[in-house]
Design a protein around this motif. Structure first.
Motif, PDB file in Angstrom:
ATOM      1  N   ARG A  20      10.193   1.784   6.296  1.00  0.00           N
ATOM      2  CA  ARG A  20      11.504   1.608   6.955  1.00  0.00           C
ATOM      3  C   ARG A  20      11.982   0.215   6.734  1.00  0.00           C
ATOM      4  O   ARG A  20      13.156  -0.102   6.346  1.00  0.00           O
ATOM      5  N   ILE A  21      11.104  -0.744   6.896  1.00  0.00           N
ATOM      6  CA  ILE A  21      11.743  -2.176   6.584  1.00  0.00           C
ATOM      7  C   ILE A  21      11.771  -2.630   5.264  1.00  0.00           C
ATOM      8  O   ILE A  21      12.977  -3.067   5.062  1.00  0.00           O
ATOM      9  N   PHE A  22      11.183  -1.826   4.326  1.00  0.00           N
ATOM     10  CA  PHE A  22      11.579  -2.390   2.689  1.00  0.00           C
ATOM     11  C   PHE A  22      12.318  -1.241   2.247  1.00  0.00           C
ATOM     12  O   PHE A  22      12.614  -1.574   0.935  1.00  0.00           O
ATOM     13  N   GLY A  23      13.027  -0.361   2.879  1.00  0.00           N
ATOM     14  CA  GLY A  23      13.755   0.617   2.159  1.00  0.00           C
ATOM     15  C   GLY A  23      13.027   1.582   1.042  1.00  0.00           C
ATOM     16  O   GLY A  23      13.696   2.003   0.232  1.00  0.00           O
ATOM     17  N   LEU A  24      11.819   2.071   1.421  1.00  0.00           N
ATOM     18  CA  LEU A  24      11.144   2.849   0.411  1.00  0.00           C
ATOM     19  C   LEU A  24      11.252   4.294   0.994  1.00  0.00           C
ATOM     20  O   LEU A  24      11.141   4.756   2.286  1.00  0.00           O
ATOM     21  N   GLU A  25      10.906   5.321  -0.220  1.00  0.00           N
ATOM     22  CA  GLU A  25      10.687   6.524   0.431  1.00  0.00           C
ATOM     23  C   GLU A  25       9.352   6.716   0.632  1.00  0.00           C
ATOM     24  O   GLU A  25       9.040   7.765   1.883  1.00  0.00           O
ATOM     25  N   VAL A  26       8.120   6.496   0.054  1.00  0.00           N
ATOM     26  CA  VAL A  26       6.988   6.491   0.076  1.00  0.00           C
ATOM     27  C   VAL A  26       6.143   5.097  -0.193  1.00  0.00           C
ATOM     28  O   VAL A  26       6.371   5.050  -1.104  1.00  0.00           O
ATOM     29  N   ALA A  27       5.625   4.393   0.937  1.00  0.00           N
ATOM     30  CA  ALA A  27       4.909   3.260   0.726  1.00  0.00           C
ATOM     31  C   ALA A  27       3.608   3.821   0.032  1.00  0.00           C
ATOM     32  O   ALA A  27       3.027   4.732   0.449  1.00  0.00           O
ATOM     33  N   GLN A  28       3.145   2.826  -0.907  1.00  0.00           N
ATOM     34  CA  GLN A  28       1.917   3.025  -1.604  1.00  0.00           C
ATOM     35  C   GLN A  28       0.637   2.346  -0.952  1.00  0.00           C
ATOM     36  O   GLN A  28       0.414   1.401  -1.499  1.00  0.00           O
ATOM     37  N   VAL A  29       0.295   2.738   0.123  1.00  0.00           N
ATOM     38  CA  VAL A  29      -0.643   2.156   0.812  1.00  0.00           C
ATOM     39  C   VAL A  29      -2.006   2.567   0.231  1.00  0.00           C
ATOM     40  O   VAL A  29      -2.146   3.387  -0.326  1.00  0.00           O
ATOM     41  N   SER A  30      -3.205   1.839   0.495  1.00  0.00           N
ATOM     42  CA  SER A  30      -4.277   2.062  -0.124  1.00  0.00           C
ATOM     43  C   SER A  30      -4.944   3.388   0.479  1.00  0.00           C
ATOM     44  O   SER A  30      -5.038   3.402   1.595  1.00  0.00           O
ATOM     45  N   LYS A  31      -5.352   4.289  -0.505  1.00  0.00           N
ATOM     46  CA  LYS A  31      -6.098   5.570   0.085  1.00  0.00           C
ATOM     47  C   LYS A  31      -7.562   5.712  -0.173  1.00  0.00           C
ATOM     48  O   LYS A  31      -8.264   6.565   0.336  1.00  0.00           O
ATOM     49  N   GLY A  32      -7.965   4.707  -1.096  1.00  0.00           N
ATOM     50  CA  GLY A  32      -9.553   4.785  -1.404  1.00  0.00           C
ATOM     51  C   GLY A  32     -10.395   4.108  -0.134  1.00  0.00           C
ATOM     52  O   GLY A  32      -9.814   3.595   0.784  1.00  0.00           O
ATOM     53  N   ARG A  33     -11.505   3.797  -0.746  1.00  0.00           N
ATOM     54  CA  ARG A  33     -12.502   2.963   0.311  1.00  0.00           C
ATOM     55  C   ARG A  33     -12.133   1.407   0.382  1.00  0.00           C
ATOM     56  O   ARG A  33     -11.522   1.102  -0.581  1.00  0.00           O
ATOM     57  N   PRO A  34     -12.376   0.985   1.612  1.00  0.00           N
ATOM     58  CA  PRO A  34     -11.875  -0.344   1.559  1.00  0.00           C
ATOM     59  C   PRO A  34     -12.800  -1.363   0.714  1.00  0.00           C
ATOM     60  O   PRO A  34     -14.046  -1.045   0.226  1.00  0.00           O
ATOM     61  N   GLY A  35     -12.388  -2.587   0.322  1.00  0.00           N
ATOM     62  CA  GLY A  35     -13.188  -3.456  -0.394  1.00  0.00           C
ATOM     63  C   GLY A  35     -12.380  -4.545  -1.178  1.00  0.00           C
ATOM     64  O   GLY A  35     -11.166  -4.511  -0.858  1.00  0.00           O
ATOM     65  N   GLN A  36     -13.099  -5.436  -1.953  1.00  0.00           N
ATOM     66  CA  GLN A  36     -12.341  -6.454  -2.390  1.00  0.00           C
ATOM     67  C   GLN A  36     -11.330  -6.151  -3.377  1.00  0.00           C
ATOM     68  O   GLN A  36     -10.058  -6.530  -3.390  1.00  0.00           O
ATOM     69  N   ALA A  37     -11.705  -4.766  -4.130  1.00  0.00           N
ATOM     70  CA  ALA A  37     -10.968  -4.501  -5.241  1.00  0.00           C
ATOM     71  C   ALA A  37      -9.524  -3.822  -4.598  1.00  0.00           C
ATOM     72  O   ALA A  37      -8.440  -4.129  -5.060  1.00  0.00           O
ATOM     73  N   ALA A  38      -9.834  -3.196  -3.464  1.00  0.00           N
ATOM     74  CA  ALA A  38      -8.454  -2.670  -2.733  1.00  0.00           C
ATOM     75  C   ALA A  38      -7.607  -3.672  -2.295  1.00  0.00           C
ATOM     76  O   ALA A  38      -6.431  -3.636  -2.398  1.00  0.00           O
ATOM     77  N   ILE A  39      -7.853  -4.548  -1.513  1.00  0.00           N
ATOM     78  CA  ILE A  39      -7.286  -5.732  -1.016  1.00  0.00           C
ATOM     79  C   ILE A  39      -6.312  -6.455  -2.105  1.00  0.00           C
ATOM     80  O   ILE A  39      -5.283  -7.038  -1.703  1.00  0.00           O
ATOM     81  N   GLU A  40      -6.936  -6.744  -3.070  1.00  0.00           N
ATOM     82  CA  GLU A  40      -6.643  -7.694  -4.159  1.00  0.00           C
ATOM     83  C   GLU A  40      -5.378  -6.661  -4.902  1.00  0.00           C
ATOM     84  O   GLU A  40      -4.619  -7.534  -5.716  1.00  0.00           O
ATOM     85  N   LYS A  41      -5.531  -5.725  -4.913  1.00  0.00           N
ATOM     86  CA  LYS A  41      -4.502  -4.831  -5.673  1.00  0.00           C
ATOM     87  C   LYS A  41      -2.968  -5.127  -5.362  1.00  0.00           C
ATOM     88  O   LYS A  41      -2.695  -4.889  -4.023  1.00  0.00           O
ATOM     89  N   GLU A  42      -2.163  -5.428  -6.172  1.00  0.00           N
ATOM     90  CA  GLU A  42      -0.897  -5.693  -5.759  1.00  0.00           C
ATOM     91  C   GLU A  42      -0.085  -4.491  -5.694  1.00  0.00           C
ATOM     92  O   GLU A  42       0.252  -4.051  -7.085  1.00  0.00           O
TER      93      GLU A  42
END
Length: 637
Positions: A195-217
């Motif tokens: 809603r805030i950034f005007g997207l149709e589908v946001a690409q939030v992380s769906k895998g397991r949490p971890g350093q690689a996931a949070i660092e992904k741009e």
């Protein structure tokens, strides 16, 4: 169409690996600048069309060096295009062809348009060209030897590319707003981002949490002006995510370039319903709130309580006498106070939100809170615009007021100052001066404009022609050109075919209807009025366009949408009142910059929102899947 052809612009797309482009025609080389509105695109609009006949033109591209040993394209390559090639592929004055995966587009002025400017369609001699005085009321394409518009003793005319966009310079420093969103699965992060950034589908992380996931741009093509870092919550199932988030924030704080630092952190918690056995804070969250303050430091941080609509629905089911008041009391007791207890900060920023369209609330407050903190922490020296502040305002697609405010601030920084006697524009043609102002404003708004329509020569021509109305007789509402086809909102049986009719514009987009656009800045009478009208008119058209396309999330901008917004403003009393106000303004210089003050007041008037809605009233519904040509609905260039 026959020879000679008149080349009016050149564009290259799908050229992300290209470093520079040069056009050679008639033995003269022209640098083709990179587009400021779309990655991988180069474009040059020729102020004076170039004759293209017997001798082929060539386009030289220089690619960036690749680290791959088996790169399939050479670092330098030249494409040759003959007039025969163009004539065999020309469609509606446009030639398109792919060469080495780069899409080349050449635009030509129609011979009808050329004939309209020259008696009997015969090109005049230079002496005749100099002696003819074009009528500003007539349709005209001015083809002038640029050297003739400079009087003896003046310096060599500067290149239009020398006028650098202030907005683009700021974007180059900080191209994207970088935000970390923390919250466990299911709290509503995706709908919040959408809603805030005007997207149709946001690409939030769906895998397991971890350093690689949070660092992904996470960067979306639909809005590439922000970077999302997504982190799962701190509940026990998330393992050591507390340490991962803390480490990531600390690393980002140490980054040297502001573009690589975190610009904001949103800590998202779903408002718990205690009767359902839900908790606000898990153990990991409590630890982060107690100990994470040092890691966060001065990074703008906001606690976001999500799904406020769910709380309201629950309270209503409990038959509360005043559901709104009871929901606020509940939020204070079971959400805000616990957070304050853990953080020990009475001033921690927090907001309750609902991202569902029908029950939407709190999102504008979240944007304003974020913007306020960002502008404070990432402030620029003096009164200059902060690149991070611009990135944050440009990334959001909910509040047009922020876009307007930043447009004004950017304008004040350079090109809007002392418009009646600006040193920035000396010896430049008005077309170039208005061009850089156009780019500055459009870049701030950040529409999903994949095809670069707002930066096109056609849209710029339309805006310049609209400014030409300053010199026209006062027009009443009945004087406008063909009315927009509009569906009757109150009709029980509307005719849907009417809404599909092309939008007939009052001007041809392929031509500029005013000859003063080719005058040099210092030679034009009442030059400040032209600047004022262009700035205010463009801003108001974009305001209308912003609201018109508000529901078209994930849909790229179309020419039809722009045409609807343009004509809605053109036919409104709003534009007539603006032009009347500007026409009566003499712009005398004094201690204060009165021109700048008047521009600001016209753009930020209290009745702006009402004027936008009035201009939109009765417009046909916008179909974002269908588009049309600039001059569809009237005579073709």
């Amino acid at each position: 169409m026959s020879l000679p052809l008149q080349l009016s612009y050149i564009g290259l797309e799908d050229a992300k690996d290209v470093k520079s482009v040069e056009l050679t025609i008639n033995g003269k080389a022209y640098t083709i600048p990179r587009s400021q509105l779309r990655n991988g695109t180069f474009r040059k609009d020729l102020d004076v069309p170039l004759t293209f006949a017997a001798t082929p033109l060539s386009i030289s591209v220089c690619r960036k060096k690749s680290r791959l040993h088996f790169w399939r394209h050479p670092t330098s390559e030249t494409f040759t295009i003959s007039s025969a090639d163009v004539l065999s592929r020309l469609e509606r004055q446009v030639f398109r062809q792919k060469r080495s995966e780069i899409l080349i587009t050449l635009g030509f002025v129609s011979q009808t348009a050329i004939a309209n400017t020259v008696p009997n369609g015969v090109s005049p001699s230079p002496a005749e060209t100099e002696s003819q005085q074009p009528n500003t009321k007539e349709l005209a394409v001015v083809q002038t030897d640029i050297s003739t518009i400079y009087s003896p003793g003046t310096s060599v005319p500067p290149k239009s590319e020398d006028l650098q966009s202030t907005t683009q310079e700021l974007i180059d420093i900080c191209p994207r707003f970088r935000v970390l969103v923390v919250g466990k699965s299911g709290v509503g992060k995706s709908s919040l981002i959408n809603r805030i950034f005007g997207l149709e589908v946001a690409q939030v992380s769906k895998g397991r949490p971890g350093q690689a996931a949070i660092e992904k741009e996470l960067i979306s093509e639909e809005n590439n002006r922000f970077i999302l870092h997504d982190s799962r919550g701190f509940e026990p199932a998330e393992g050591s995510n507390y340490d991962v988030v803390k480490s990531f924030i600390e690393q980002r704080k140490k980054m040297q370039d502001v573009k690589d630092q975190l610009h904001a952190v949103w800590l998202c918690f779903q408002i718990p319903i205690l009767r359902y056995g839900e908790r606000l804070l898990e153990d990991g969250v409590e630890a982060f709130l107690k100990e994470g303050k040092e890691a966060l430091g001065n990074t703008p941080t906001i606690v976001v309580f999500t799904k406020y609509d769910r709380l309201l629905s629950f309270v209503r089911k409990q038959k509360a006498a005043d559901p709104e008041a009871e929901a606020k009391r509940y939020l204070q007791a079971y959400c805000i106070e616990p957070i304050l207890d853990f953080t020990g900060a009475a001033d921690i920023a927090h907001v309750a939100v609902s991202s569902k369209r029908k029950t939407e609330r709190g999102l504008e407050e979240l944007i304003n809170l974020t913007q306020g903190k960002v502008s404070k922490i990432f402030s620029a020296p003096g009164n200059t615009v902060s690149p991070v502040h611009l990135a944050a305002a440009g990334a959001q697609r909910m509040l047009p007021t922020l876009k307007i405010e930043l447009s004004i601030e950017v304008g004040k920084q350079r090109y809007w100052r002392a418009l009646a006697s600006s040193a920035n524009f000396q010896n430049y043609k008005m077309l170039n001066c208005l061009g850089v102002i156009h780019t500055d404003i459009v870049l701030v708004w950040n529409f999903y404009d994949l095809d670069n329509h707002l930066d096109s020569k056609e849209f710029r021509n339309l805006m310049t022609s609209m400014v030409g109305e300053l010199d026209a007789p006062v027009r009443t509402t009945t004087d406008s050109s063909d009315p927009l086809p509009r569906s009757d909102t109150f009709s029980m049986n509307p005719v849907p075919l009417l809404t599909l009719a092309p939008v007939a514009l009052p001007f041809l987009a392929c031509l500029i209807l005013v000859t003063w656009a080719y005058e040099t800045y210092q030679r034009l009478q009442k030059v400040h009025q032209k600047f004022m009208a262009y700035i205010v008119d463009l801003t108001h058209v974009l305001e209308i366009l912003f609201l018109l396309t508000a529901d078209a999330r994930g849909k790229k901008l179309t020419r039809r949408a722009i045409k609807l917004a343009f004509k809605a403003y053109y036919e409104s009393s709003w534009m007539r009142n603006v032009h009347e106000d500007i026409g009566q303004f003499d712009g005398r210089l004094g201690v204060q910059d009165l021109i700048l003050e008047r521009i600001t007041s016209l753009i930020s008037s209290d009745d702006a929102e009402a004027n936008v809605r009035a201009a939109l009233q009765g417009l046909p519904p916008l179909d974002s899947e269908n588009d049309e040509g600039w001059d569809d609905g009237r005579q073709v260039c």
